[in-house]
Scaffold this active site. Structure first.
Site, PDB file in Angstrom:
ATOM      1  N   GLU A   1       0.818  -1.213   0.000  1.00  0.00           N
ATOM      2  CA  GLU A   1       0.000   0.000   0.000  1.00  0.00           C
ATOM      3  C   GLU A   1       0.853   1.264   0.000  1.00  0.00           C
ATOM      4  O   GLU A   1       0.375   2.345   0.346  1.00  0.00           O
ATOM      5  CB  GLU A   1      -0.935  -0.025   1.212  1.00  0.00           C
ATOM      6  CG  GLU A   1      -1.889  -1.199   1.204  1.00  0.00           C
ATOM      7  CD  GLU A   1      -2.696  -1.312   2.485  1.00  0.00           C
ATOM      8  OE1 GLU A   1      -3.621  -0.494   2.667  1.00  0.00           O
ATOM      9  OE2 GLU A   1      -2.402  -2.197   3.298  1.00  0.00           O
TER      10      GLU A   1
ATOM     11  N   SER B   1      -6.325  -3.210   2.324  1.00  0.00           N
ATOM     12  CA  SER B   1      -6.701  -2.794   0.969  1.00  0.00           C
ATOM     13  C   SER B   1      -7.064  -3.960   0.061  1.00  0.00           C
ATOM     14  O   SER B   1      -6.875  -3.896  -1.150  1.00  0.00           O
ATOM     15  CB  SER B   1      -5.591  -1.950   0.320  1.00  0.00           C
ATOM     16  OG  SER B   1      -5.494  -0.704   0.956  1.00  0.00           O
TER      17      SER B   1
ATOM     18  N   TYR C   1      -9.304   2.137  -5.285  1.00  0.00           N
ATOM     19  CA  TYR C   1      -8.320   3.145  -5.655  1.00  0.00           C
ATOM     20  C   TYR C   1      -8.341   3.562  -7.117  1.00  0.00           C
ATOM     21  O   TYR C   1      -7.550   4.416  -7.521  1.00  0.00           O
ATOM     22  CB  TYR C   1      -6.919   2.662  -5.259  1.00  0.00           C
ATOM     23  CG  TYR C   1      -6.813   2.415  -3.770  1.00  0.00           C
ATOM     24  CD1 TYR C   1      -7.021   3.448  -2.865  1.00  0.00           C
ATOM     25  CD2 TYR C   1      -6.539   1.153  -3.270  1.00  0.00           C
ATOM     26  CE1 TYR C   1      -6.949   3.236  -1.508  1.00  0.00           C
ATOM     27  CE2 TYR C   1      -6.457   0.920  -1.898  1.00  0.00           C
ATOM     28  CZ  TYR C   1      -6.673   1.969  -1.030  1.00  0.00           C
ATOM     29  OH  TYR C   1      -6.594   1.757   0.327  1.00  0.00           O
TER      30      TYR C   1
ATOM     31  N   ARG D   1     -11.586   3.614  11.063  1.00  0.00           N
ATOM     32  CA  ARG D   1     -12.769   3.376  10.244  1.00  0.00           C
ATOM     33  C   ARG D   1     -13.234   1.954  10.538  1.00  0.00           C
ATOM     34  O   ARG D   1     -12.441   1.016  10.479  1.00  0.00           O
ATOM     35  CB  ARG D   1     -12.447   3.518   8.759  1.00  0.00           C
ATOM     36  CG  ARG D   1     -13.689   3.615   7.863  1.00  0.00           C
ATOM     37  CD  ARG D   1     -13.335   3.415   6.398  1.00  0.00           C
ATOM     38  NE  ARG D   1     -12.928   2.036   6.152  1.00  0.00           N
ATOM     39  CZ  ARG D   1     -11.817   1.689   5.487  1.00  0.00           C
ATOM     40  NH1 ARG D   1     -10.997   2.609   5.016  1.00  0.00           N
ATOM     41  NH2 ARG D   1     -11.526   0.415   5.307  1.00  0.00           N
TER      42      ARG D   1
ATOM     43  N   ASP E   1     -15.780  -1.149   9.619  1.00  0.00           N
ATOM     44  CA  ASP E   1     -16.480  -1.648   8.431  1.00  0.00           C
ATOM     45  C   ASP E   1     -17.483  -2.741   8.808  1.00  0.00           C
ATOM     46  O   ASP E   1     -17.190  -3.598   9.649  1.00  0.00           O
ATOM     47  CB  ASP E   1     -15.478  -2.210   7.426  1.00  0.00           C
ATOM     48  CG  ASP E   1     -14.470  -1.166   6.960  1.00  0.00           C
ATOM     49  OD1 ASP E   1     -14.680   0.027   7.218  1.00  0.00           O
ATOM     50  OD2 ASP E   1     -13.472  -1.562   6.322  1.00  0.00           O
TER      51      ASP E   1
ATOM     52  N   GLU F   1     -14.340  -5.356  10.105  1.00  0.00           N
ATOM     53  CA  GLU F   1     -12.982  -5.087  10.571  1.00  0.00           C
ATOM     54  C   GLU F   1     -12.830  -3.624  10.956  1.00  0.00           C
ATOM     55  O   GLU F   1     -13.706  -2.791  10.689  1.00  0.00           O
ATOM     56  CB  GLU F   1     -11.958  -5.448   9.499  1.00  0.00           C
ATOM     57  CG  GLU F   1     -12.076  -4.660   8.213  1.00  0.00           C
ATOM     58  CD  GLU F   1     -11.092  -5.150   7.144  1.00  0.00           C
ATOM     59  OE1 GLU F   1     -10.809  -6.364   7.119  1.00  0.00           O
ATOM     60  OE2 GLU F   1     -10.616  -4.318   6.367  1.00  0.00           O
TER      61      GLU F   1
ATOM     62  N   ASN G   1     -10.002  -0.456  10.592  1.00  0.00           N
ATOM     63  CA  ASN G   1      -8.808   0.061   9.936  1.00  0.00           C
ATOM     64  C   ASN G   1      -8.303   1.231  10.766  1.00  0.00           C
ATOM     65  O   ASN G   1      -8.960   2.269  10.836  1.00  0.00           O
ATOM     66  CB  ASN G   1      -9.154   0.495   8.505  1.00  0.00           C
ATOM     67  CG  ASN G   1      -7.942   0.793   7.668  1.00  0.00           C
ATOM     68  OD1 ASN G   1      -7.016   1.450   8.119  1.00  0.00           O
ATOM     69  ND2 ASN G   1      -7.955   0.324   6.432  1.00  0.00           N
TER      70      ASN G   1
ATOM     71  N   GLY H   1      -7.061   5.230   4.390  1.00  0.00           N
ATOM     72  CA  GLY H   1      -6.605   6.194   3.396  1.00  0.00           C
ATOM     73  C   GLY H   1      -6.963   7.605   3.831  1.00  0.00           C
ATOM     74  O   GLY H   1      -8.042   7.842   4.381  1.00  0.00           O
TER      75      GLY H   1
END
Length: 327
Positions: free
Chosen positions: A13, A151, A223, A262, A264, A280, A282, A286
């Site tokens: 990443e 990612s 992305y 974040r 999810d 999950e 994060n 990003g």
């Protein structure tokens, strides 16, 4: 404040991290801070203005007040760099060593959330070279994931048993621990959390995949311009949105996160039985202004410059609280 922004790194990443770091620096400058760029090379060297940095325990980093590690994936978001920053004795944005490591390890995270009684899809961890079998009740399709990557790197959607071995081989190329998850049929929902003790939980956002050869929310969808659409607030019943936010808060606290994350989810049958499933966390998503986390926080009333400003202040606050403890 004088802030060192780390970006790059050794993971797959890396390019996303470089974009995040550039955006973070611009946001910090807009908020009135001094922002220094520190690039971590693919080999792991730390560079500032083209010179390799010498890191000395207890000596901080470039005389900065705080470090913003805009790093994603292994060797950056997994507790390793956080440990280095602890050794340097400098405040840094985001979660500490343990929370970063736990949230990067999808299997450890799921085991922790299971112990907390939070709802998740069925899963099993598989270690390279060990005997294993799918638990009773597992159906198809399933997702096969390296346990400690982000990612959607190395992830496969498997429609039946004939393709499972190939998917495992692909995942084992990235990690010796692999997760097999029961696929969820619901909508993908993401929620942002900001804070240490007093938490701000964002409105829910729905991820709608527009372009993906793999058929799910993969690296391409995340992305590639036009690969996904984020709908904020998500079109969910208010009771379901509140339940998602409550679980996001509970998961953040149970994992020991600080600063930001974040969270999810999948929500199955949102206008019927509304089964909410935690996926999950994060800990360093990003971080461009158009990234999901920043847009979720914008929907919560926090602009991008205000967001990065609050994060560096939260980092200093946590540092001062922890250094006041007796050791």
């Amino acid at each position: 404040m004088r802030v060192a922004v780390l970006s790059g790194g050794r993971s797959s990443e890396r390019e996303v991290s470089l974009s995040s770091g550039e955006a973070v620096r611009e946001g910090l400058i807009a908020a009135g801070h001094e922002a220094l760029a520190v690039e971590i090379t693919a080999e792991g060297r730390w560079l500032h203005e083209g010179e390799v940095l010498s890191l000395t325990p207890g000596a901080g980093l470039l005389e900065c007040d705080v470090v913003f590690p805009a790093l994603h994936g292994p060797f950056g978001e997994d507790g390793t760099v956080q440990g280095v920053l602890e050794t340097l004795d400098v405040p840094y944005v985001g979660s500490g060593v343990l929370a970063s490591a736990v949230c990067m390890d999808k299997f450890a995270f799921k085991e922790l959330m299971r112990a907390a009684g939070l709802p998740q899809v069925a899963y099993v961890g598989v270690r390279s070279g060990e005997q294993w079998r799918l638990p009773d009740g597992f159906g198809w399709p399933v997702f096969v994931k390296p346990a400690r990557l982000g990612s959607s790197v190395g992830i496969s959607r498997v429609e039946g048993p004939d393709a499972l071995e190939e998917a495992l081989e692909r995942a084992f190329a990235h990690d010796r621990l692999v997760l097999i998850e029961q696929a969820a049929s619901g909508v993908e929902i993401e929620c942002g959390v900001l804070g240490n003790d007093r938490l701000l939980v964002s409105p829910c956002g729905e991820i709608r995949v527009r372009r993906s050869r793999a058929g799910f929310y993969d690296y391409e969808a995340k992305y590639t311009p036009g690969g996904m659409e984020l709908v904020v607030p998500a079109p969910l019943p208010s009771e379901v949105s509140e339940r998602v936010q409550a679980i996001a808060r509970a998961a953040y606290e149970r994992a020991g996160c600080c600063g930001l994350a974040r969270v999810d989810f999948f929500v199955e049958d949102p206008w019927g039985e509304a089964r909410v499933l935690l996926n999950e966390i994060n800990t360093m998503p990003g971080f461009t202004p158009t990234s999901v986390y920043a847009r979720l926080m914008e929907a919560a009333g926090v602009s991008y410059p205000e967001l990065v400003d609050r994060l560096v202040r939260l980092a200093v606050e946590r540092f001062q609280q922890e250094r006041a403890l007796a050791h």
